[in-house]
Design a protein around this motif. Structure first.
Motif, mmCIF file in Angstrom:
data_model
loop_
_atom_site.group_PDB
_atom_site.id
_atom_site.type_symbol
_atom_site.label_atom_id
_atom_site.label_comp_id
_atom_site.label_asym_id
_atom_site.label_seq_id
_atom_site.Cartn_x
_atom_site.Cartn_y
_atom_site.Cartn_z
ATOM 1 N N ARG A 129 -58.919 49.893 83.609
ATOM 2 C CA ARG A 129 -58.653 50.443 84.933
ATOM 3 C C ARG A 129 -57.329 51.203 84.883
ATOM 4 O O ARG A 129 -56.459 50.908 84.063
ATOM 5 N N LEU A 130 -57.168 52.156 85.788
ATOM 6 C CA LEU A 130 -55.899 52.856 85.952
ATOM 7 C C LEU A 130 -55.527 52.716 87.418
ATOM 8 O O LEU A 130 -56.169 53.294 88.292
ATOM 9 N N ILE A 131 -54.489 51.909 87.681
ATOM 10 C CA ILE A 131 -54.130 51.541 89.041
ATOM 11 C C ILE A 131 -52.982 52.425 89.521
ATOM 12 O O ILE A 131 -51.934 52.499 88.882
ATOM 13 N N PRO A 132 -53.152 53.109 90.648
ATOM 14 C CA PRO A 132 -52.065 53.960 91.160
ATOM 15 C C PRO A 132 -50.898 53.117 91.653
ATOM 16 O O PRO A 132 -51.073 52.016 92.164
ATOM 17 N N GLY A 133 -49.702 53.641 91.479
ATOM 18 C CA GLY A 133 -48.495 52.968 91.926
ATOM 19 C C GLY A 133 -47.323 53.905 91.756
ATOM 20 O O GLY A 133 -47.465 55.122 91.863
ATOM 21 N N TYR A 134 -46.143 53.337 91.469
ATOM 22 C CA TYR A 134 -44.984 54.184 91.193
ATOM 23 C C TYR A 134 -45.300 55.139 90.055
ATOM 24 O O TYR A 134 -44.854 56.273 90.029
ATOM 25 N N TRP A 135 -46.061 54.643 89.067
ATOM 26 C CA TRP A 135 -46.725 55.457 88.062
ATOM 27 C C TRP A 135 -48.091 54.817 87.832
ATOM 28 O O TRP A 135 -48.331 53.692 88.280
ATOM 29 N N PRO A 136 -49.038 55.472 87.159
ATOM 30 C CA PRO A 136 -50.347 54.851 86.932
ATOM 31 C C PRO A 136 -50.226 53.653 85.980
ATOM 32 O O PRO A 136 -49.653 53.772 84.901
ATOM 33 N N TYR A 137 -50.757 52.509 86.401
ATOM 34 C CA TYR A 137 -50.686 51.290 85.596
ATOM 35 C C TYR A 137 -52.021 51.054 84.899
ATOM 36 O O TYR A 137 -53.028 50.803 85.563
ATOM 37 N N PRO A 138 -52.070 51.101 83.566
ATOM 38 C CA PRO A 138 -53.321 50.818 82.861
ATOM 39 C C PRO A 138 -53.545 49.314 82.720
ATOM 40 O O PRO A 138 -52.606 48.549 82.488
ATOM 41 N N VAL A 139 -54.778 48.891 82.889
ATOM 42 C CA VAL A 139 -55.161 47.490 82.695
ATOM 43 C C VAL A 139 -56.368 47.481 81.761
ATOM 44 O O VAL A 139 -57.371 48.150 82.035
ATOM 45 N N LEU A 140 -56.296 46.740 80.663
ATOM 46 C CA LEU A 140 -57.348 46.724 79.644
ATOM 47 C C LEU A 140 -57.896 45.319 79.475
ATOM 48 O O LEU A 140 -57.131 44.352 79.417
ATOM 49 N N ARG A 141 -59.211 45.206 79.393
ATOM 50 C CA ARG A 141 -59.837 43.948 79.002
ATOM 51 C C ARG A 141 -60.368 44.105 77.581
ATOM 52 O O ARG A 141 -61.177 45.008 77.299
ATOM 53 N N LEU A 142 -59.928 43.235 76.692
ATOM 54 C CA LEU A 142 -60.303 43.263 75.284
ATOM 55 C C LEU A 142 -61.093 42.007 74.947
ATOM 56 O O LEU A 142 -60.707 40.904 75.355
ATOM 57 N N GLU A 143 -62.174 42.164 74.200
ATOM 58 C CA GLU A 143 -63.010 41.026 73.814
ATOM 59 C C GLU A 143 -63.276 41.054 72.319
ATOM 60 O O GLU A 143 -63.635 42.106 71.776
ATOM 61 N N ARG A 144 -63.100 39.914 71.666
ATOM 62 C CA ARG A 144 -63.325 39.825 70.221
ATOM 63 C C ARG A 144 -64.825 39.913 69.931
ATOM 64 O O ARG A 144 -65.624 39.109 70.425
ATOM 65 N N ARG A 145 -65.200 40.909 69.127
ATOM 66 C CA ARG A 145 -66.601 41.109 68.767
ATOM 67 C C ARG A 145 -66.686 41.604 67.333
ATOM 68 O O ARG A 145 -65.708 42.080 66.771
ATOM 69 N N ASP A 146 -67.882 41.515 66.768
ATOM 70 C CA ASP A 146 -68.093 41.961 65.392
ATOM 71 C C ASP A 146 -68.234 43.479 65.336
ATOM 72 O O ASP A 146 -68.720 44.113 66.275
ATOM 73 N N GLY A 147 -67.819 44.041 64.210
ATOM 74 C CA GLY A 147 -68.026 45.457 63.959
ATOM 75 C C GLY A 147 -67.030 46.350 64.660
ATOM 76 O O GLY A 147 -66.218 45.896 65.468
#
Length: 214
Positions: A129-147
């Protein structure tokens, strides 16, 4: 950030005031949380807030650096937020076997170092996600997977642009991202010259801008 977290046991690293774990428990998005805080002032604040919310039975506050206070396999997911991307990537690198299978991170600047780390360590970029604010705040969801992460496999998506701005975000083309890329173009154009870092960054911004055109 809250919307990207759902776990039986979640750890918030560098939690500061423990507001995120409190909201996770209150909203039912986590069954148990561990708050980790290194600095004495925020550590005490986190403890007071957990007590005030009457959630001592669901949230444990621990003193320590990064993932060190956690046992391997103790939590299903973890969050790291409110720090520079280089600091976040360093915390993740040092975590070793304590890393859970899911991570949600919110760096205060370009997530490039975190995306690079994730690709190298077998964590796929499940959502961002890119959340608007004083500057754009990135939020990342990472999941451990094969390959390898398939989100970067599109030949029409330049890797540098995907690492800088986010493959999901580039495909969505939100107004927030368009504003960010346009601001980068304005900032970098007068600084760019052959051999300068700004030149490489400008070329990356131009590639992203081209992708965002209808």
């Amino acid at each position: 950030m809250l919307a990207l977290i759902r776990a039986e046991a979640h750890a918030d690293i560098g939690s500061d005031h423990a507001k995120l774990p409190i909201r996770l428990i209150q909203s039912g998005r986590a069954g148990r949380c561990v708050v980790v805080e290194l600095n004495p002032g925020p550590l005490e604040l986190a403890r007071r807030n957990v007590t005030r919310a009457r959630l001592e039975g669901h949230i444990e506050v621990r003193a320590g650096d990064g993932f060190a206070p956690l046992a391997p396999g103790e939590v299903d997911s973890a969050s790291v937020s409110g720090m520079g991307a280089g600091t976040v990537a360093g915390i993740l690198r040092r975590a070793g076997e304590r890393l859970p299978p899911a991570l949600v991170v919110q760096p205060n600047d370009s997530p490039w170092p975190v995306r690079v780390w994730a690709r190298e360590q077998g964590y796929h970029l499940a959502a961002e996600r890119l959340i608007p604010g004083y500057w754009p705040y990135p939020v990342l969801r990472l999941e451990r997977r094969d390959g390898p992460d398939p989100v970067y496999a599109d030949a029409g998506l330049p890797l540098n642009a995907a690492l800088r701005y986010g493959p999901h975000l580039l495909r969505e083309g939100s107004g927030v991202l368009r504003g960010q890329v346009q601001a980068d173009l304005t900032r970098l154009t007068p600084l760019a010259a052959p051999g300068r870092t700004a030149q490489t960054e400008l070329e990356t911004a131009r590639a992203a801008w081209d992708l965002l055109q209808p």
